[in-house]
Design an enzyme around this catalytic site. Structure first.
Site, PDB file in Angstrom:
ATOM      1  N   ILE A   1      21.454  39.036  13.757  1.00 14.36           N
ATOM      2  CA  ILE A   1      21.456  37.578  13.719  1.00 14.36           C
ATOM      3  C   ILE A   1      20.044  37.081  13.449  1.00 14.36           C
ATOM      4  CG2 ILE A   1      21.144  37.293  16.221  1.00 14.36           C
ATOM      5  CD1 ILE A   1      23.398  35.063  14.042  1.00 14.36           C
ATOM      6  N   LYS A   2      19.930  36.222  12.441  1.00 14.67           N
ATOM      7  CA  LYS A   2      18.667  35.516  12.211  1.00 14.67           C
ATOM      8  C   LYS A   2      18.715  34.282  13.093  1.00 14.67           C
ATOM      9  CE  LYS A   2      15.981  32.959   8.793  1.00 14.67           C
ATOM     10  NZ  LYS A   2      16.006  32.305   7.473  1.00 14.67           N
ATOM     11  N   LEU A   3      17.898  34.294  14.117  1.00  9.27           N
ATOM     12  CA  LEU A   3      17.969  33.268  15.146  1.00  9.27           C
ATOM     13  C   LEU A   3      17.062  32.089  14.806  1.00  9.27           C
ATOM     14  CD1 LEU A   3      18.879  32.293  17.940  1.00  9.27           C
ATOM     15  CD2 LEU A   3      16.977  33.611  18.915  1.00  9.27           C
TER      16      LEU A   3
END
Lengths: 65, 159
Positions: free
Chosen positions: B103-105
């Site tokens: 996940i690219k947060l």
């Protein structure tokens, strides 16, 4: 009575399970669902009860990044 | 002798021959996006989630089919999220949809310049790591924030 679906009011004649709500809304797959800001796994749709005032978010994949 | 692993990018133990992560936004057409993917040969494609609009013809099916046809690894993001709770919720939905722990947060602190909210970012990263996510936080070059993200379990930073 109403609930909020994707930010918009939606009639809710009586409390029901999320499965029933999704059946009536017929969102196109693929989608994922959150109930009152909490993610609902697909396996829990049958046990997630929807009540007046609840918020439902139905999301799908889109371009971004 | 040249090391055959030289040049590979390793993220959370997964090796990629390309070091390019390609966004999927702002292409004039799906075919243009498909052409760009073919030409760039990226390691991963970054994608977002959006609310379905009732009655909308745009259900995401076309984009979804394109993603599947490219057979590229997907990196979902939490674009548009302004709180840790919102980002955590979005990450969980993304994991179910895309079947990935990556996940690219993003936790945005300013709508105008998209500056990350460092407090929400660290809070969300901490919780997501506990939930088994492989977090790539969108952050600034603030060394202290970067240190906190790494302490929370992030093995990758995206300043």
């Amino acid at each position: 009575m109403f609930l909020i679906v994707n930010g918009k009011p939606h009639p809710l004649p009586e409390p029901l399970m999320l499965t029933e709500l999704l059946h009536s809304l017929s969102p196109m797959a693929p989608f994922a669902v959150a109930h009152n800001e909490e993610f609902v796994p697909r396996g829990a749709y049958d046990t997630c009860r929807i009540s007046p005032g609840d918020r439902i978010d139905i999301v799908f994949p889109t371009a971004g990044g | 002798m040249r090391n055959r692993n030289e040049g590979q990018m390793v993220l959370y133990g997964q090796k990629f021959c390309s070091r390019l992560l390609l966004g999927t936004a702002r292409y004039d057409s799906p075919s243009l996006l498909a052409d760009a993917i073919g030409a760039a040969d990226p390691a991963m494609l970054t994608v977002s989630l959006r609310r379905q609009l009732a009655g909308s013809k745009d259900s995401g099916q076309c984009f979804w089919n394109l993603l599947r046809d490219t057979q590229r690894p997907i990196l979902p993001n939490t674009a548009g999220c302004r709180t840790a709770r919102e980002a955590i919720k979005t990450a969980c939905m993304a994991r179910e949809l895309f079947q990935t722990d990556l996940i690219k947060l993003e936790v945005i602190g300013d709508e105008l310049n998209l500056q990350p909210d460092p407090f929400g970012l660290v809070e969300a990263a901490t919780e997501l790591v506990k939930l088994g996510f492989k977090v790539l936080p969108y952050c600034t070059e603030d060394w202290v924030v970067c240190r906190r993200l790494m302490d929370a379990g992030c093995e990758v930073l995206m300043p």
